[in-house]
Design a protein around this motif. Structure first.
Motif, mmCIF file in Angstrom:
data_model
loop_
_atom_site.group_PDB
_atom_site.id
_atom_site.type_symbol
_atom_site.label_atom_id
_atom_site.label_comp_id
_atom_site.label_asym_id
_atom_site.label_seq_id
_atom_site.Cartn_x
_atom_site.Cartn_y
_atom_site.Cartn_z
ATOM 1 N N LYS A 1 6.159 2.810 1.412
ATOM 2 C CA LYS A 1 6.270 3.553 0.159
ATOM 3 C C LYS A 1 6.864 4.938 0.360
ATOM 4 C CE LYS A 1 2.459 1.012 -1.948
ATOM 5 N NZ LYS A 1 1.102 1.068 -2.563
ATOM 6 N N TYR B 1 5.314 -3.053 -8.212
ATOM 7 C CA TYR B 1 4.276 -2.803 -7.202
ATOM 8 C C TYR B 1 3.878 -4.096 -6.485
ATOM 9 C CZ TYR B 1 3.566 2.020 -8.741
ATOM 10 O OH TYR B 1 3.735 3.353 -9.018
ATOM 11 N N ILE C 1 6.494 -4.698 -3.927
ATOM 12 C CA ILE C 1 6.350 -3.749 -2.816
ATOM 13 C C ILE C 1 5.270 -4.233 -1.843
ATOM 14 C CG2 ILE C 1 5.584 -1.412 -2.211
ATOM 15 C CD1 ILE C 1 6.978 -0.428 -4.770
#
Length: 386
Positions: A305, A295, A298
């Protein structure tokens, strides 16, 4: 005639001590049954001297009233297992690199049977600078031992190919690592010294990459990082790009290994080119920590996403964290995870631990071939039969 044979025979020899109780284990039962139980114990022993109970997983020796219990050493299953509830006089572990140090220490705490030798036996493939190396090799006294000319002649007689590869002077030695403080004795032997290997198997050694041969054939505690793909050239294969990955379809490939290195690769696909642009490569971390790092990546790359597909090694379905939850289950919150066999999803099971910023991709029927500079790095398919 390999690693399992001498350790298991030594375990059997300890059964001559009356009332002795031994434990024979490996990470999973099927591998133990195939490599040790059937191939060694039942082939080596006279059935008149033992009785086998496959339900209770015990081998009882009639004359001495001693017994061997065999079982798995999967950490999650051990929590609910009663196999290791007693006191043992001898413990033997096949393929010790598959277990962690905590399991080893737990086993040692069960080595407490009175009027026995109380000995721990194990065999393993070298696994880099892992806990086995740190405990039994790193600070131990090393002794290099050369085989006798007679032994060399016997091996060459059995397999003349060895004589073409090595003279007696260049023939590999074996090493002993003795640690008086721990009371441990580690013997490292090259596969070249095994006189029972068939010629075609020995020929296969010569075709292995040097790093693989040094570890799995010559028994060296080498690290694999950056050594598997021998054609890898940092100047040629790594370069900077100014691509905006937030506008690409993203494939995050996860190769979990709780007792070893966990690898995660981030790939972006713009319709023409795949860019492998980041990775996570950490050792001995739980899935929850790996997910947190994913995460973070990301957010760092500002990835969309809604355009992310997660790909997880299906072998993790057989790796258990608890009695009911597998490693694969732990990554379930990452979605969508495509099913194997979904022909409408581009499967990129990328398992290379270095950056290749640009990889040409060619679709052919259901199969995907990824090539780079005429070297086929990876072949995978959405089809379950492959």
């Amino acid at each position: 005639a390999g690693k399992s044979f001498p350790t298991t025979i030594e375990l059997i020899n300890n059964m001559s001590i009356p009332q002795n109780l031994g434990f024979l284990g490996r990470y999973e039962i099927p591998e133990l049954m195939q490599s040790v139980i059937h191939d060694i114990i039942f082939a080596y022993l006279n059935p008149d001297i033992y009785r086998h109970n496959s339900v209770r997983r015990t081998i009882t020796f009639k004359d001495y009233k001693s017994a061997i219990i065999y079982g798995f050493l999967n950490p999650s299953k051990l929590l609910s297992s009663k196999r290791l509830g007693g006191s043992f006089g001898v413990i033997c572990v096949d393929q010790m690199e598959e277990i962690n140090e905590e399991i080893f220490e737990m086993l040692m705490s069960r080595l407490r049977r009175e009027e026995t030798n109380r000995v721990f036996l194990g065999n393993a493939n070298p696994n880099g600078k892992d806990w086995l190396y740190q405990n039994f090799v790193k600070d131990a006294e090393e002794q290099i031992i050369k085989v006798s000319p007679r032994y060399y002649d016997e091996i060459v007689k059995r397999n003349p190919l060895i004589g073409q590869i090595f003279t007696y002077d260049t023939f590999p030695t074996y090493k002993e690592y003795i640690n008086p403080k721990l009371g441990s004795h580690c013997i490292v032997v090259s596969s070249w010294l095994n006189p029972f290997l068939p010629e075609d198997y020995i020929k296969s050694f010569l075709k292995l990459p040097e790093a693989v041969r040094k570890r799995f054939v010559e028994g060296e505690f080498t690290e694999f990082s950056g050594k598997i793909y021998t054609e890898f050239d940092e100047e040629k294969d790594i370069y900077q790009t100014d691509k905006d990955y937030s506008k690409m379809d993203i494939y995050i490939s996860i190769d979990p290994a709780p007792q070893n290195y966990n690898a995660v690769l981030f790939a972006g696909y713009d319709g023409k080119t795949i860019y492998v642009f980041d990775e996570i490569y950490v050792k001995n971390e739980l899935p929850m920590h790996i997910i947190a790092k994913i995460y973070d990546k990301i957010d760092l790359w500002r990835l969309d996403k809604n355009r992310i597909t997660f790909l997880i090694d299906v072998a993790s379905k057989k790796l258990y964290l608890t009695k009911t939850r597998t490693i694969y289950n732990e990554y379930a919150e990452l979605s969508p995870i495509p099913k194997w066999g979904d022909k409408h999803t581009l499967i990129l099971q990328v398992k290379i631990y270095f950056f290749l910023r640009k990889i040409k991709i060619h679709r052919r029927c259901e199969n995907t071939i990824i090539e780079h500079n005429n070297y086929c790095l990876l072949y995978t398919s959405p089809s379950p039969r492959d």
